[in-house]
Design an enzyme around this catalytic site. Structure first.
Site, PDB file in Angstrom:
ATOM      1  N   GLY A 142       0.821  -1.204   0.000  1.00  0.00           N
ATOM      2  CA  GLY A 142       0.000   0.000   0.000  1.00  0.00           C
ATOM      3  C   GLY A 142       0.849   1.245   0.000  1.00  0.00           C
ATOM      4  O   GLY A 142       2.027   1.205  -0.321  1.00  0.00           O
ATOM      5  N   VAL A 184       2.175   4.748   2.155  1.00  0.00           N
ATOM      6  CA  VAL A 184       2.396   5.270   3.502  1.00  0.00           C
ATOM      7  C   VAL A 184       2.384   6.789   3.443  1.00  0.00           C
ATOM      8  O   VAL A 184       3.054   7.393   2.606  1.00  0.00           O
ATOM      9  CB  VAL A 184       3.722   4.766   4.094  1.00  0.00           C
ATOM     10  CG1 VAL A 184       3.920   5.315   5.504  1.00  0.00           C
ATOM     11  CG2 VAL A 184       3.748   3.242   4.118  1.00  0.00           C
ATOM     12  N   LYS A 209      -0.403   3.891   7.071  1.00  0.00           N
ATOM     13  CA  LYS A 209      -0.285   2.992   5.917  1.00  0.00           C
ATOM     14  C   LYS A 209      -1.683   2.657   5.412  1.00  0.00           C
ATOM     15  O   LYS A 209      -2.517   2.122   6.142  1.00  0.00           O
ATOM     16  CB  LYS A 209       0.446   1.698   6.293  1.00  0.00           C
ATOM     17  CG  LYS A 209       0.533   0.723   5.110  1.00  0.00           C
ATOM     18  CD  LYS A 209       0.991  -0.664   5.534  1.00  0.00           C
ATOM     19  CE  LYS A 209       2.478  -0.746   5.649  1.00  0.00           C
ATOM     20  NZ  LYS A 209       2.938  -2.144   5.834  1.00  0.00           N
ATOM     21  N   ASP A 249      10.556 -10.683   6.059  1.00  0.00           N
ATOM     22  CA  ASP A 249      10.830  -9.701   5.011  1.00  0.00           C
ATOM     23  C   ASP A 249      11.773  -8.620   5.521  1.00  0.00           C
ATOM     24  O   ASP A 249      11.579  -7.433   5.244  1.00  0.00           O
ATOM     25  CB  ASP A 249       9.520  -9.085   4.508  1.00  0.00           C
ATOM     26  CG  ASP A 249       9.710  -8.348   3.174  1.00  0.00           C
ATOM     27  OD1 ASP A 249      10.745  -8.577   2.508  1.00  0.00           O
ATOM     28  OD2 ASP A 249       8.830  -7.542   2.818  1.00  0.00           O
TER      29      ASP A 249
END
Length: 357
Positions: free
Chosen positions: A100, A102, A116, A216
């Site tokens: 998405g 931010v 976010k 991640d």
């Protein structure tokens, strides 16, 4: 219960609203609901209208147009006003990412936060919604100085938002890619950034139950505050490891940071984060992704002093002897994290201890 005349429900820890059916109890003459957790309007019946204030006291949320209680309209108006949070979006922080966008936002109080906004799901698409729920779940479980602070969220069928602390310096990836910003991030600060990331992962792996694997970890998902303290962020694909589960999963993460065993085992362990940390630690020292250096590593024949010469970010001045020794220790630890065998990699708890230099 039309014939009931007296009812004493005091001191019973009753909560929520009083049912309207009391208005149909025409035989009820006396009522005592004191010292509960009741809220909302008082029923419009003789028993409640004639009740002494002592029979109603001890309930913080009751309202009505008699007995000195606050007006329900006024209470509702105040409640709506107190729950209203105004956010003024100023500008995007990063543009648009995989999950998405931010934004930097300003609350009515003047406080600056990061918001976010997750991508709107396509019909039948649940990926972004799952990542949103996953991140909310992870952030509500976590409290650590090196992990981004979670303030709240808003969930809707079309748009979902997460509100968390705004970190002034932005992502580590952006800082290292900018020559001026990279020069300001000197050796002592870079070592502190590496230690902060290690502490955050050690906390997630050892102090959370079930333990959390980030999956991640990369320079784009580490944010720095005004003091250049590291804060791990973006828990959209984080995994909660369950002892009684195989923890199989699809391949996910950022190219160049993903542990090699995930390509063929598809099994998540905390050692996946250890590998990513090794890559990231070398990146902080080198000033860019270590790339081919990783594939050329052979710990049995590696000369750490020569490796350090290759690894130092040329944009910074040559470190002092004392700092060089500390950097060699960090490189040595980072290389051990990059072992092809997950079992041979150290735990993040061990890494955190080794980096207290």
């Amino acid at each position: 219960m039309q014939s009931l005349e007296k009812l004493n429900l005091s001191h019973n820890s009753l909560s929520s609203f009083i049912p309207r059916c009391f208005e149909e109890m025409h035989g009820l003459e006396r009522i005592d609901i004191s010292y509960n957790e009741l809220r909302g309007p008082i029923p419009n019946s003789t028993a409640f209208r004639d009740a002494p204030i002592e029979a109603l006291e001890g309930n913080k949320g009751l309202c009505g147009d008699f007995k000195g209680l606050p007006s329900c309209k006024a209470l509702k108006s105040n409640k709506q006003a107190s729950r209203k949070i105004w956010i003024v979006v100023l500008f995007p922080l990063l543009g648009i990412g995989g999950q998405g966008s931010v934004y930097k936002a300003k609350l009515a109080s003047g406080e600056i936060v990061a918001v976010k906004k997750f991508h709107s799901p396509l019909p039948g698409e649940m990926t972004f919604q799952q990542e949103f729920l996953n991140e909310v779940k992870a952030l509500t479980e976590i409290r650590h100085r090196n992990i981004v602070k979670f303030y709240g969220f808003c969930s809707h069928a079309r748009h979902s938002f997460i509100v968390y602390e705004y970190l002034e310096m932005g992502s580590l990836a952006v800082i290292l890619s900018n020559d001026a910003a990279a020069k300001d991030l000197e050796w002592t600060q870079r070592m502190n950034v590496i230690k902060g990331i290690a502490d955050a992962l050690s906390y997630m792996h050892n102090d959370c139950f079930p333990q959390i694997v980030h999956r991640d970890l990369s320079s784009k998902n580490v944010l720095l505050d005004f003091e250049n303290e590291a804060h791990v962020s973006d828990f959209g694909i984080a995994k909660f490891l369950k002892p009684d589960s195989s923890n199989w999963t699809e391949l996910a993460g950022t190219h160049g940071y993903v542990a090699p065993e995930l390509a063929y085992t598809m099994k998540v362990t905390e050692k996946c984060d250890v590998y990513s940390f090794g890559v990231l630690a070398l990146e902080v020292i080198k000033g860019k992704h270590p790339g081919d250096f990783i594939s050329s590593i052979s710990s049995s024949s590696l000369n750490l002093n020569r490796a350090l010469d290759e690894m130092l970010d040329p944009r910074l001045p040559t470190p002092s002897r004392n700092v060089q020794e500390k950097l060699i220790t960090i490189v040595e630890v980072a290389i051990s994290c990059l072992d092809e065998s997950p079992k041979s990699r150290p735990t993040m708890q061990k890494v955190s201890q080794l980096l207290k230099i």
